[in-house]
Design a protein around this motif. Structure first.
Motif, PDB file in Angstrom:
ATOM      1  N   HIS A 159       0.934  -1.616   0.432  1.00 33.28           N
ATOM      2  CA  HIS A 159      -0.107   0.105  -0.108  1.00 33.28           C
ATOM      3  C   HIS A 159       0.515   1.317   0.189  1.00 33.28           C
ATOM      4  N   GLU A 160       2.341   0.963   0.434  1.00 34.24           N
ATOM      5  CA  GLU A 160       3.067   1.963   0.120  1.00 34.24           C
ATOM      6  C   GLU A 160       4.058   2.608  -1.098  1.00 34.24           C
ATOM      7  N   LEU A 161       3.749   0.602  -1.384  1.00 36.65           N
ATOM      8  CA  LEU A 161       4.047   1.379  -2.728  1.00 36.65           C
ATOM      9  C   LEU A 161       2.820   1.970  -4.102  1.00 36.65           C
ATOM     10  N   ALA A 162       2.059   1.667  -3.762  1.00 37.13           N
ATOM     11  CA  ALA A 162       0.585   1.899  -3.800  1.00 37.13           C
ATOM     12  C   ALA A 162       0.458   3.827  -4.114  1.00 37.13           C
ATOM     13  N   SER A 163       0.524   4.352  -3.475  1.00 35.12           N
ATOM     14  CA  SER A 163       0.760   6.021  -3.262  1.00 35.12           C
ATOM     15  C   SER A 163       1.243   6.543  -3.673  1.00 35.12           C
ATOM     16  N   VAL A 164       3.207   6.092  -4.709  1.00 36.22           N
ATOM     17  CA  VAL A 164       3.586   7.089  -4.742  1.00 36.22           C
ATOM     18  C   VAL A 164       3.546   7.425  -6.021  1.00 36.22           C
ATOM     19  N   VAL A 165       2.668   7.355  -7.206  1.00 38.35           N
ATOM     20  CA  VAL A 165       1.507   7.635  -8.324  1.00 38.35           C
ATOM     21  C   VAL A 165       0.441   7.263  -7.701  1.00 38.35           C
ATOM     22  N   PRO A 166       0.085   9.093  -7.990  1.00 38.62           N
ATOM     23  CA  PRO A 166      -1.410   9.190  -7.488  1.00 38.62           C
ATOM     24  C   PRO A 166      -2.113   8.931  -8.970  1.00 38.62           C
ATOM     25  N   LYS A 167      -3.543   8.626  -8.441  1.00 41.87           N
ATOM     26  CA  LYS A 167      -4.941   7.935  -9.834  1.00 41.87           C
ATOM     27  C   LYS A 167      -4.362  10.151 -10.703  1.00 41.87           C
ATOM     28  N   SER A 168      -5.107   9.504 -11.891  1.00 48.37           N
ATOM     29  CA  SER A 168      -4.549  10.767 -13.094  1.00 48.37           C
ATOM     30  C   SER A 168      -6.090  10.568 -13.535  1.00 48.37           C
ATOM     31  N   ASP A 169      -6.200  11.109 -14.700  1.00 48.57           N
ATOM     32  CA  ASP A 169      -7.153  11.482 -15.731  1.00 48.57           C
ATOM     33  C   ASP A 169      -6.240  11.933 -16.638  1.00 48.57           C
ATOM     34  N   SER A 170      -5.392  12.246 -16.351  1.00 40.73           N
ATOM     35  CA  SER A 170      -4.089  12.482 -18.358  1.00 40.73           C
ATOM     36  C   SER A 170      -3.115  12.312 -17.763  1.00 40.73           C
ATOM     37  N   ALA A 171      -2.772  11.088 -17.343  1.00 39.28           N
ATOM     38  CA  ALA A 171      -0.936  10.620 -17.145  1.00 39.28           C
ATOM     39  C   ALA A 171      -1.212   8.903 -17.869  1.00 39.28           C
ATOM     40  N   LEU A 172      -0.194   8.544 -17.841  1.00 35.88           N
ATOM     41  CA  LEU A 172      -0.266   7.103 -18.572  1.00 35.88           C
ATOM     42  C   LEU A 172       0.271   6.397 -17.317  1.00 35.88           C
ATOM     43  N   ARG A 214       5.155  -2.022 -12.475  1.00 36.42           N
ATOM     44  CA  ARG A 214       3.168  -1.438 -12.471  1.00 36.42           C
ATOM     45  C   ARG A 214       3.441   0.022 -10.957  1.00 36.42           C
ATOM     46  N   TRP A 215       3.775  -0.181  -9.871  1.00 37.19           N
ATOM     47  CA  TRP A 215       4.038   0.950  -8.682  1.00 37.19           C
ATOM     48  C   TRP A 215       4.464   2.844  -9.278  1.00 37.19           C
ATOM     49  N   SER A 216       5.537   2.320 -10.265  1.00 40.98           N
ATOM     50  CA  SER A 216       6.741   2.855 -10.542  1.00 40.98           C
ATOM     51  C   SER A 216       6.302   4.138 -11.500  1.00 40.98           C
ATOM     52  N   PRO A 217       6.730   5.245 -11.527  1.00 37.24           N
ATOM     53  CA  PRO A 217       6.565   6.355 -12.484  1.00 37.24           C
ATOM     54  C   PRO A 217       7.281   6.104 -13.159  1.00 37.24           C
ATOM     55  N   LEU A 218       8.476   5.454 -13.774  1.00 39.51           N
ATOM     56  CA  LEU A 218       8.398   5.319 -14.568  1.00 39.51           C
ATOM     57  C   LEU A 218       7.790   3.838 -15.577  1.00 39.51           C
ATOM     58  N   TRP A 219       6.989   3.671 -14.957  1.00 40.63           N
ATOM     59  CA  TRP A 219       6.334   2.160 -15.589  1.00 40.63           C
ATOM     60  C   TRP A 219       5.640   3.126 -17.085  1.00 40.63           C
ATOM     61  N   ARG A 220       5.642   2.307 -18.174  1.00 43.41           N
ATOM     62  CA  ARG A 220       4.958   2.481 -19.873  1.00 43.41           C
ATOM     63  C   ARG A 220       3.862   1.560 -20.142  1.00 43.41           C
ATOM     64  N   PRO A 221       3.302   1.443 -21.049  1.00 45.01           N
ATOM     65  CA  PRO A 221       2.030   0.483 -21.048  1.00 45.01           C
ATOM     66  C   PRO A 221       3.112  -0.158 -22.608  1.00 45.01           C
ATOM     67  N   PHE A 222       3.958   0.225 -23.017  1.00 42.59           N
ATOM     68  CA  PHE A 222       4.926  -0.876 -24.125  1.00 42.59           C
ATOM     69  C   PHE A 222       6.017  -0.271 -23.901  1.00 42.59           C
ATOM     70  N   GLU A 223       6.976  -1.360 -24.361  1.00 45.32           N
ATOM     71  CA  GLU A 223       8.331  -1.915 -24.511  1.00 45.32           C
ATOM     72  C   GLU A 223       8.756  -1.173 -25.742  1.00 45.32           C
ATOM     73  N   GLY A 224       8.244  -0.765 -26.550  1.00 41.20           N
ATOM     74  CA  GLY A 224       8.727  -0.220 -28.132  1.00 41.20           C
ATOM     75  C   GLY A 224       7.332  -1.039 -29.040  1.00 41.20           C
ATOM     76  N   PRO A 225       7.814  -1.000 -29.958  1.00 40.00           N
ATOM     77  CA  PRO A 225       6.777  -1.351 -31.383  1.00 40.00           C
ATOM     78  C   PRO A 225       6.314  -2.535 -31.281  1.00 40.00           C
ATOM     79  N   LEU A 226       5.554  -3.343 -31.059  1.00 39.35           N
ATOM     80  CA  LEU A 226       4.726  -4.633 -31.890  1.00 39.35           C
ATOM     81  C   LEU A 226       5.470  -5.055 -32.693  1.00 39.35           C
ATOM     82  N   ASP A 227       5.514  -6.159 -32.987  1.00 36.50           N
ATOM     83  CA  ASP A 227       5.835  -7.022 -34.590  1.00 36.50           C
ATOM     84  C   ASP A 227       4.366  -7.443 -34.623  1.00 36.50           C
TER      85      ASP A 227
END
Length: 708
Positions: free
Chosen positions: A278-291, A422-435
């Protein structure tokens, strides 16, 4: 007297710096440092308090040796303090601050203010205090025998003896006060807050900013994300930035946390295994405009699908979802999940036991299938909300085609390495282009999502109907993603040469186990001692038996199958279990066959000593990375003698072991149906793809023809 009307504020323009940076703003720390220097405070302490982002200053032995008291200096002033104030970096920064403020005063049509700022304050002192060089009135009266005289007579005598000195000290005090007033006036008008969007180069020293930019850290927001995302080891990816510079940077960010609007999280200083979920879950707040991940996404009301173009009346809907987000979660929850006991075990590992559960906590405990489906739905939902600005329930076929094209080249800010959690602010949906293969899988999953919503009466149609993946993405299995017998022999030889350690012993069990059974990565990390069983079965001939070890596996779609395991692999497993502290070996109940490292505290002194439950399984991502690193190392060893084999080893992953198992088994004469049952394939057609012996005979025959 200051004029009644204030001149217009003109931004401070600084000399052009490298990489197009044209200005370096001033924050309150700059003014605080200059104010402290004017008042004669210890330069080192003030530097560490206000300007540590300019870099640490080492003591200069030569300056200290030269720091002899001058005739006008008080003997109580520490020579080391004067030496520090005379350090080239301190003098350079002090001169820069005075020059910038003087220039600002001139632009504001205040030449007198500019002259005051340029005055050298090193000899400013206050009368009657230690270090001023003058005795107090009481000390003078006692020494002169004036104790019985009136105070006015004592003052007259004092002024007669020290009159010139008093005038000089009075003038210095006035100059100090006027200079401090000038600094205060300029601070009110020219100080700039430190904000997250600022470039690191605007506030940090140029060499430090260069190193951060080389590591992809351009703005202070990037810097905060890197620190919060990686923790105390965030500098490992930054050249020539060690623990000292890291502390300096973190102190600067902490000092300006209010204006930044963000802060370094408390989890950064906590070892990884001691962090609460639950501490890690609070690192990135909920958002309606961020990845952000699905569980952190807040869909704006205008895009949540309540009034979607293809929504059916709620009264006809068979699920309780009132918006697209709830509908996606309903679909995700309908897939086969984890058993309750497995969820409890994961909660213990995540240190979540004892905390009240929220309505979406189940998203933290998904099966392999649910995680794979969540990833595709999450990507599509983020794209719809942030890029297309449409609800899922308003998507048409044109939108779906646009998303298919997007999968082939998502923007850089949508991508990050797989290791970003997933708790990290560095998380993103992709690693790169999909084959093309991955694009085809995404289309299949999203078509399944919309088919579910159609069947449940939530939507009136499926926009993914008729959309096809690129031709090269049509379902097929690359049987070439396997090792030859010679390559596997080379891998085994390197495996035996690994130094003794817990993680190497795990690898020495994992690879033979994968080769012998053909298990998927998710299946092998889930395997426990309870799943192994010794069976005596009737043989083909009457009166004969076939004895051996069998491993029960729950595969894709919760299909149960049993896989035979050779005795030599079982022996490796038993030795490995005993090395992990399970002296009973296979008799131990509920112990993962592949577990965590048990010698972590010896290999990394900073690690937490009381490790996780010795029976818990290793994470699939951890084993995947370890196998990839090992294959990469094997490729490097083979590069000089066999570059083609080295290229293949460099591409290999855990799934290559599954392909190798099937290919080698079929080549050795194992019946096709037996290989199909071991692999858990639905169809013999899938297993037949691995039959390469006939192709081998064909190419050998044609090679003879080519030679002729």
């Amino acid at each position: 007297m200051m004029p009644a009307s204030q001149p217009p504020v003109v931004p401070i323009q600084l000399p052009r710096r490298r990489r197009g940076v044209t200005r370096r703003p001033l924050h309150r720390g700059h003014f605080g440092f200059l104010r402290a220097i004017v008042q004669g405070l210890h330069a080192r302490a003030m530097w560490e308090r206000y300007l540590l982002e300019e870099g640490e200053i080492e003591a200069d032995a030569q300056l200290l040796a030269d720091a002899v008291p001058d005739s006008d200096a008080s003997p109580s002033i520490d020579p080391a303090a004067r030496a520090f104030a005379a350090h080239p970096k301190v003098r350079r920064v002090t001169a820069w601050l005075r020059g910038e403020l003087a220039a600002a005063a001139l632009r504001a049509n205040r030449p007198g203010l500019a002259r005051r700022i340029k005055l050298d304050p090193k000899d400013f002192r206050r009368i009657g205090t230690p270090g001023a060089g003058l005795p107090s009135l009481e000390e003078f009266s006692a020494e002169s025998g004036l104790d019985g005289f009136s105070e006015s007579e004592q003052l007259a005598a004092y002024q007669e003896k020290y009159g010139d000195t008093l005038k000089r000290e009075s003038r210095r005090a006035r100059l100090m006060a006027r200079q401090l007033e000038a600094i205060d006036w300029l601070e009110e008008r020219y100080v700039q807050p430190v904000i997250a969007a600022d470039a690191c180069r605007a506030w940090l020293s140029a060499p430090l900013a260069d190193r951060l930019e080389e590591a992809g850290i351009v703005t202070l927001a990037d810097l905060l994300d890197r620190i919060n995302g990686l923790g105390s080891g965030w500098t490992r990816s930054v050249r020539a930035v060690g623990a000292g510079k890291a502390r300096m940077i973190e102190a600067f960010l902490d000092a300006h946390a209010e204006s930044l609007g963000r802060a370094i999280g408390g989890h950064v200083a906590v070892p990884r295994r001691q962090r609460y979920a639950h501490e890690l879950a609070s690192v990135v707040p909920k958002s309606d405009s961020a990845l952000v991940p699905l569980e952190k996404l807040v869909v704006p009301a205008a895009l949540d699908g309540r009034d979607g173009s293809y929504r059916l009346p709620q009264a006809r809907c068979l699920i309780s979802a009132h918006n697209d987000y709830e509908a996606v979660l309903s679909w995700l929850r309908s897939k086969s999940g984890l058993a309750p006991e497995e969820v409890l075990r994961l909660r213990e590992r995540r240190r979540d036991v004892g905390r009240s559960s929220g309505p979406y906590d189940w998203l933290q405990y998904l099966s392999h299938t649910q995680r794979a489906y969540r990833k595709e739905a999450e990507r599509f939902l983020l794209w719809a909300v942030l890029e297309r600005r449409k609800p899922l329930s308003s998507m048409n076929t044109d939108d779906c085609i646009a998303y298919r094209d997007f999968l082939g080249g998502p923007p850089a800010h949508w991508c990050a390495p797989r290791s970003r959690e997933r708790w990290s602010p560095l998380w993103r949906p992709f690693e790169g282009p999909l084959d093309p293969r991955a694009q085809g899988y995404a289309i299949t999953v999203l078509a399944n999502l919309y088919r579910y919503l159609n069947d449940k009466g939530y939507l009136a149609g499926n926009p993914w109907g008729g959309i096809r993946a690129p031709r090269s993405a049509q379902p097929s299995l690359d049987a070439g993603r396997s090792f030859t017998a010679a390559q596997w022999a080379f891998i085994c030889a390197r495996l035996a040469e690994l130094p003794t350690s817990s993680i190497n012993q795990r690898l020495q069990v994992a690879l033979p186990l994968l080769y012998a059974t053909g298990l998927r990565l998710s299946e092998v990390v889930a395997a426990q001692t309870d799943d192994l069983e010794w069976l005596s079965l009737a043989g083909e001939d009457i009166g004969t038996t076939e004895d051996g070890w069998w491993l029960t596996v729950v595969g894709k779609g919760d299909k149960l199958r049993r896989v035979p395991v050779p005795d030599d692999v079982i022996s490796r497993v038993v030795s490995y279990l005993q090395a992990r502290g399970h002296s009973d070996g296979l008799a131990a109940r509920g112990v993962a066959l592949l577990g965590h490292a048990t010698d972590q505290a010896e290999r990394a002194l900073w690690a937490k000593r009381d490790l996780a439950d010795g029976g818990a399984p290793v994470a699939a991502s951890t084993l995947y990375r370890q196998v990839k690193r090992f294959f990469t190392s094997c490729a490097a060893d083979l590069r000089e003698t066999n570059s083609r084999d080295a290229d293949r080893l460099a591409l290999a992953s855990t799934h290559w072991m599954r392909h190798t198992h099937i290919s080698h088994a079929l080549a050795a004469g194992v019946p096709l149906q037996v290989a199909q049952q071991n692999a858990g394939h639905n169809s013999l057609d899938t297993t037949t793809v691995y039959v390469t012996t006939e192709d081998g005979r064909r190419i050998a025959a044609m090679r003879d023809f080519f030679r002729s």
